[in-house]
Design a protein around this motif. Structure first.
Motif, short mmCIF file in Angstrom:
data_model
loop_
_atom_site.label_atom_id
_atom_site.label_comp_id
_atom_site.label_asym_id
_atom_site.label_seq_id
_atom_site.Cartn_x
_atom_site.Cartn_y
_atom_site.Cartn_z
N ASP A 121 -5.18 -5.56 12.17
CA ASP A 121 -3.73 -5.51 12.37
C ASP A 121 -3.05 -4.55 11.41
N GLN A 122 -3.72 -4.16 10.33
CA GLN A 122 -3.15 -3.17 9.42
C GLN A 122 -3.03 -1.81 10.09
N ALA A 123 -3.89 -1.57 11.07
CA ALA A 123 -3.84 -0.30 11.80
C ALA A 123 -3.05 -0.43 13.10
N ILE A 124 -3.20 -1.58 13.78
CA ILE A 124 -2.48 -1.84 15.03
C ILE A 124 -1.46 -2.94 14.74
N LEU A 125 -0.29 -2.56 14.38
CA LEU A 125 0.71 -3.53 13.94
C LEU A 125 1.27 -4.34 15.11
N GLY A 126 1.41 -5.64 14.92
CA GLY A 126 2.10 -6.49 15.88
C GLY A 126 1.36 -6.77 17.16
N LYS A 127 0.05 -6.60 17.18
CA LYS A 127 -0.73 -6.82 18.41
C LYS A 127 -1.87 -7.80 18.18
N HIS A 148 10.67 -3.69 18.37
CA HIS A 148 11.59 -2.86 17.60
C HIS A 148 11.19 -2.79 16.12
N ASP A 149 10.96 -3.95 15.51
CA ASP A 149 10.65 -3.98 14.07
C ASP A 149 9.34 -3.24 13.78
N SER A 178 8.63 0.19 11.50
CA SER A 178 7.62 0.24 10.45
C SER A 178 6.68 1.43 10.65
N LEU A 179 6.30 1.67 11.90
CA LEU A 179 5.42 2.80 12.20
C LEU A 179 6.12 4.12 11.94
#
Length: 322
Positions: free
Chosen positions: A23-29, A184-185, A189-190
């Motif tokens: 999740d550090q690389a693919i945020l929010g998934k 959105h958030d 961040s990205l």
């Protein structure tokens, strides 16, 4: 040998650490990451149907780095040959014999990008290795090793110059899911970290490949009550007689769901499978295996609709722990 609660707690903790690391690389998934990990630990493969730029390649690289494995990416195109994927035997004149040169399929995590752009002949080169984890070249079998996961992608929007995946190919994928656009958030961040173009490369291994194989073996020992398996059988049968289905779920699909259920249950810290697990995984595991009647498909009916309808119509068994 039955799984103990102590083993289930260890598995659940390790599973969540894997999810958090990726999740550090693919945020929010996290839900999509859990599904992909479930496929890997169930000795299955994943089909991602998503528009370009949603992080499919990043996910594959982050997963490979997390489990301390190798990663390869194959861009499927109409001129791609089967040997470009599996490898080829070449005559070495200095040694006086033929030597096998492995292709990109020999990796822990293989990203088959836009798989539906390759010809059916090239697509069929994946059938054996996805089912048996072996590549046969000139009559000689070459194991690809463990763990082994194929993450194939296809674009649901641009269909020009593509070849529809045949039923036998779709049936090889344990799970079909999508990443989708971030909220959105997460997008903010990205964007704030837009200078970092190698998010997956910064992911450090937190588990050895051998431990992943051990987790897979442990998941296969999870208890499943006969009533839950009966529930799976009824759901599968319901898809076959649905008025909008030209072809329902095969027995391979039912077996795939049974394997995934065990992994999903133990990832939640349980030593047994519940009917809720079946309802949770039924759509991502079964929907893509259904061929919808052409008229119904034109009217907007999908495989997911048929599976969801079966979940509503089939009465689940009463809850019973192991």
């Amino acid at each position: 040998m039955p799984v103990t609660q102590e083993q289930a707690d260890w598995f659940s903790g390790a599973f969540e650490r894997l999810v958090d690391n990726i999740d550090q690389a693919i945020l929010g998934k996290k839900h999509s990451i859990r599904l992909v990990l479930t496929a890997m630990l169930s000795n299955g493969h994943v089909l991602l149907e998503d528009v370009p730029g949603t992080g499919k390649t990043v996910l594959a690289k982050a997963l490979a780095n997390t489990v301390d494995g190798t990663h390869s990416r194959v861009q499927f195109t109409p001129d791609l040959l089967p040997s470009d994927v599996t490898g080829v035997t070449i005559y070495d004149q200095s040694k006086g014999k033929f030597e096998f040169h492995p292709g990109p399929i020999f990796a822990s995590v293989v990203l088959a990008d836009e798989i539906n752009r390759a010809s059916p002949k090239t697509q069929s080169a994946l059938l054996e290795v996805m089912e048996e984890a072996i590549v046969t070249i000139d009559g000689v079998g070459h194991p690809v090793g463990e763990p082994f996961l194929v993450i194939a992608t296809q674009n649901p929007v641009e269909q020009a110059g593509t070849y529809t995946l045949p039923e036998a190919q779709l049936d090889r994928f344990l799970i079909k899911t999508s990443l989708g656009y971030p909220d959105h958030d997460t997008t903010v961040s990205l964007l704030m970290d837009s200078s970092n173009r190698a998010r997956a490369s910064s992911i450090k291994p937190i588990i050895a490949s051998e431990s992943v194989v051990m987790m897979s073996q442990l998941a296969s020992e999870v208890h499943v009550d006969a009533a839950v398996m009966g529930y799976v059988s009824q759901l599968v049968s319901a898809t076959r007689v649905d008025k909008d289905a030209a072809l329902g779920v095969s027995i391979r699909g039912a077996l795939a769901l049974a394997r995934a259920l065990k992994t999903w249950a133990i990832s939640q810290g349980r030593t047994f499978v519940t009917p809720d697990d079946v309802r949770e995984l039924a759509v991502p595991v079964l929907a893509h295996r259904i061929i919808v009647d052409p008229e119904s498909e034109f009217a907007g009916v999908s495989g997911a609709d048929i599976v969801s309808r079966a979940i509503v119509e089939v009465e689940p068994p009463a809850y019973r722990a192991a």
